[in-house]
Design a protein around this motif. Structure first.
Motif, PDB file in Angstrom:
ATOM      1  N   ILE A 178      -0.647  -9.162  -4.821  1.00 32.01           N
ATOM      2  CA  ILE A 178       0.504  -8.605  -4.094  1.00 32.01           C
ATOM      3  C   ILE A 178       0.047  -7.528  -3.113  1.00 32.01           C
ATOM      4  N   LEU A 179      -0.853  -6.652  -3.568  1.00 26.42           N
ATOM      5  CA  LEU A 179      -1.373  -5.610  -2.688  1.00 26.42           C
ATOM      6  C   LEU A 179      -2.124  -6.214  -1.503  1.00 26.42           C
ATOM      7  N   SER A 180      -2.861  -7.287  -1.758  1.00 27.31           N
ATOM      8  CA  SER A 180      -3.569  -7.965  -0.664  1.00 27.31           C
ATOM      9  C   SER A 180      -2.586  -8.527   0.345  1.00 27.31           C
ATOM     10  N   GLY A 181      -1.469  -9.063  -0.151  1.00 27.08           N
ATOM     11  CA  GLY A 181      -0.437  -9.572   0.747  1.00 27.08           C
ATOM     12  C   GLY A 181       0.165  -8.473   1.602  1.00 27.08           C
ATOM     13  N   VAL A 213      -6.056  -1.065   5.400  1.00 24.43           N
ATOM     14  CA  VAL A 213      -7.317  -0.899   4.671  1.00 24.43           C
ATOM     15  C   VAL A 213      -7.108  -0.025   3.439  1.00 24.43           C
ATOM     16  N   ALA A 214      -6.267   0.999   3.564  1.00 21.46           N
ATOM     17  CA  ALA A 214      -5.965   1.862   2.414  1.00 21.46           C
ATOM     18  C   ALA A 214      -5.376   1.056   1.267  1.00 21.46           C
ATOM     19  N   VAL A 215      -4.454   0.148   1.580  1.00 15.16           N
ATOM     20  CA  VAL A 215      -3.847  -0.694   0.542  1.00 15.16           C
ATOM     21  C   VAL A 215      -4.868  -1.686  -0.005  1.00 15.16           C
ATOM     22  N   ALA A 216      -5.705  -2.250   0.868  1.00 13.44           N
ATOM     23  CA  ALA A 216      -6.718  -3.218   0.430  1.00 13.44           C
ATOM     24  C   ALA A 216      -7.708  -2.596  -0.551  1.00 13.44           C
ATOM     25  N   LEU A 217      -7.984  -1.312  -0.383  1.00 14.48           N
ATOM     26  CA  LEU A 217      -8.870  -0.630  -1.337  1.00 14.48           C
ATOM     27  C   LEU A 217      -8.283  -0.664  -2.748  1.00 14.48           C
ATOM     28  N   MET A 245      -8.766  -4.044  -4.248  1.00 12.55           N
ATOM     29  CA  MET A 245     -10.126  -4.145  -4.767  1.00 12.55           C
ATOM     30  C   MET A 245     -10.257  -3.458  -6.124  1.00 12.55           C
ATOM     31  N   LEU A 246      -9.629  -2.275  -6.273  1.00 14.88           N
ATOM     32  CA  LEU A 246      -9.672  -1.579  -7.554  1.00 14.88           C
ATOM     33  C   LEU A 246      -9.003  -2.391  -8.656  1.00 14.88           C
ATOM     34  N   ALA A 247      -7.912  -3.073  -8.306  1.00 16.76           N
ATOM     35  CA  ALA A 247      -7.247  -3.937  -9.289  1.00 16.76           C
ATOM     36  C   ALA A 247      -8.191  -5.031  -9.752  1.00 16.76           C
ATOM     37  N   ASP A 248      -9.003  -5.543  -8.833  1.00 18.84           N
ATOM     38  CA  ASP A 248      -9.965  -6.583  -9.184  1.00 18.84           C
ATOM     39  C   ASP A 248     -11.014  -6.060 -10.151  1.00 18.84           C
ATOM     40  N   HIS A 249     -11.447  -4.821  -9.982  1.00 19.21           N
ATOM     41  CA  HIS A 249     -12.400  -4.232 -10.923  1.00 19.21           C
ATOM     42  C   HIS A 249     -11.742  -3.963 -12.273  1.00 19.21           C
ATOM     43  N   LEU A 250     -10.504  -3.516 -12.246  1.00 22.23           N
ATOM     44  CA  LEU A 250      -9.823  -3.131 -13.480  1.00 22.23           C
ATOM     45  C   LEU A 250      -9.472  -4.334 -14.345  1.00 22.23           C
ATOM     46  N   ASP A 251      -9.112  -5.457 -13.732  1.00 25.48           N
ATOM     47  CA  ASP A 251      -8.668  -6.595 -14.546  1.00 25.48           C
ATOM     48  C   ASP A 251      -9.775  -7.107 -15.470  1.00 25.48           C
ATOM     49  N   GLY A 252     -11.024  -7.077 -14.991  1.00 32.95           N
ATOM     50  CA  GLY A 252     -12.135  -7.514 -15.841  1.00 32.95           C
ATOM     51  C   GLY A 252     -12.347  -6.597 -17.025  1.00 32.95           C
ATOM     52  N   ILE A 253     -12.212  -5.290 -16.789  1.00 32.52           N
ATOM     53  CA  ILE A 253     -12.362  -4.325 -17.881  1.00 32.52           C
ATOM     54  C   ILE A 253     -11.287  -4.537 -18.928  1.00 32.52           C
ATOM     55  N   VAL A 254     -10.043  -4.709 -18.464  1.00 30.96           N
ATOM     56  CA  VAL A 254      -8.932  -4.920 -19.388  1.00 30.96           C
ATOM     57  C   VAL A 254      -9.093  -6.240 -20.140  1.00 30.96           C
ATOM     58  N   ALA A 255      -9.532  -7.286 -19.446  1.00 30.17           N
ATOM     59  CA  ALA A 255      -9.715  -8.596 -20.087  1.00 30.17           C
ATOM     60  C   ALA A 255     -10.728  -8.519 -21.226  1.00 30.17           C
ATOM     61  N   ARG A 256     -11.821  -7.797 -20.988  1.00 26.45           N
ATOM     62  CA  ARG A 256     -12.856  -7.690 -22.027  1.00 26.45           C
ATOM     63  C   ARG A 256     -12.380  -6.894 -23.233  1.00 26.45           C
ATOM     64  N   ARG A 257     -11.407  -6.019 -23.039  1.00 35.93           N
ATOM     65  CA  ARG A 257     -10.939  -5.169 -24.134  1.00 35.93           C
ATOM     66  C   ARG A 257      -9.664  -5.683 -24.787  1.00 35.93           C
ATOM     67  N   THR A 258      -9.130  -6.797 -24.262  1.00 31.24           N
ATOM     68  CA  THR A 258      -7.914  -7.371 -24.846  1.00 31.24           C
ATOM     69  C   THR A 258      -8.301  -8.369 -25.928  1.00 31.24           C
ATOM     70  N   PHE A 273     -14.435   6.909  -4.388  1.00 28.77           N
ATOM     71  CA  PHE A 273     -14.493   6.575  -2.961  1.00 28.77           C
ATOM     72  C   PHE A 273     -13.185   5.949  -2.501  1.00 28.77           C
ATOM     73  N   SER A 274     -12.670   5.017  -3.290  1.00 24.37           N
ATOM     74  CA  SER A 274     -11.453   4.311  -2.896  1.00 24.37           C
ATOM     75  C   SER A 274     -10.261   5.248  -2.812  1.00 24.37           C
ATOM     76  N   ILE A 275     -10.144   6.149  -3.776  1.00 25.99           N
ATOM     77  CA  ILE A 275      -9.050   7.118  -3.747  1.00 25.99           C
ATOM     78  C   ILE A 275      -9.179   8.027  -2.532  1.00 25.99           C
ATOM     79  N   GLY A 276     -10.391   8.539  -2.305  1.00 31.23           N
ATOM     80  CA  GLY A 276     -10.602   9.442  -1.185  1.00 31.23           C
ATOM     81  C   GLY A 276     -10.397   8.768   0.163  1.00 31.23           C
ATOM     82  N   ALA A 277     -10.968   7.560   0.320  1.00 30.19           N
ATOM     83  CA  ALA A 277     -10.859   6.854   1.594  1.00 30.19           C
ATOM     84  C   ALA A 277      -9.432   6.423   1.872  1.00 30.19           C
ATOM     85  N   SER A 278      -8.733   5.922   0.838  1.00 26.84           N
ATOM     86  CA  SER A 278      -7.352   5.481   1.053  1.00 26.84           C
ATOM     87  C   SER A 278      -6.459   6.665   1.393  1.00 26.84           C
ATOM     88  N   ALA A 279      -6.714   7.816   0.761  1.00 24.73           N
ATOM     89  CA  ALA A 279      -5.935   9.016   1.075  1.00 24.73           C
ATOM     90  C   ALA A 279      -6.199   9.472   2.513  1.00 24.73           C
TER      91      ALA A 279
END
Length: 202
Positions: free
Chosen positions: A18-21, A36-40, A43-56, A188-194
């Motif tokens: 949704i954010l990519s859209g 670009v701020a939203v796209a960052l 990208m963070l959602a993409d990193h987070l989903d793998g972490i959550v998947a491994r811990r579910t 970086f993503s938080i700082g750059a998007s801000a």
């Protein structure tokens, strides 16, 4: 199909789509900085989903397979389609920018197809530079845009993404991110998007 989104990791992946859209819509409207701020965050959602998947615990095989497939589409959108549109917006639609954008799409599709078959190696490394490098590079370029005159800026964007598309399909080995790298990506993503968002309001 929507029932698969009750899985926390898959829900995060879907939110990233949704954010990519949203980012694509903003880029098409010429609002490249906030796009670009939203796209960052996509990208963070993409990193987070793998972490959550491994811990579910107790994820069924089909839920996991659905998440893996959905994640691949998410990667392609934020990591290849969005950078392609952004390159065209930053440089205008010319033969050269269209070629570079198309290279980015092809390299992204090849990179993800290869990963879906091979996956991580035994030492937890990827073959080829992951698509998650594209949006941070784009963020850095957009941040320095006011400091670089044309046509130097256009040359910098086109050459950077030509090189990155090549690296996506190269045989270079890239280690999967460890915790310090995840923290660095987050900061970086938080700082750059801000910074990008604030600049649109000045």
């Amino acid at each position: 199909m929507l029932r698969y989104l009750f899985d926390p990791a898959n829900a995060i992946t879907a939110f990233g789509v949704i954010l990519s859209g949203v980012a694509l819509s903003l880029a098409m409207d010429g609002r490249i900085e906030v796009a670009v701020a939203v796209a960052l965050w996509a990208m963070l959602a993409d990193h987070l989903d793998g972490i959550v998947a491994r811990r579910t615990r107790g994820r069924s095989r089909i839920v996991g397979e659905m998440g893996k497939s959905l994640d691949g589409f998410s990667d392609l959108i934020y990591g290849a389609v969005f950078p392609c549109i952004a390159v065209l917006q930053l440089n205008g639609v010319t033969a050269l920018s269209a070629t570079v954008g198309t290279m980015q799409l092809l390299a992204g599709a090849l990179r993800l197809s290869h990963f879906s078959i091979v996956g991580l190696s035994a030492d937890r490394s990827f073959t080829g530079v992951p698509l998650s490098y594209d949006v941070p590079l784009l963020a850095m370029l957009v941040l320095i845009q006011p400091l670089v005159n044309q046509p130097l800026f256009s040359w910098l964007v086109l050459s950077s993404f030509t090189a990155l598309a090549t690296l996506h399909v190269s045989s270079i080995r890239v280690r999967a991110p460890a915790r310090p790298m995840y923290i660095a990506i987050l900061l970086f993503s938080i700082g750059a998007s801000a910074a990008l968002s604030i600049r649109t309001m000045i």
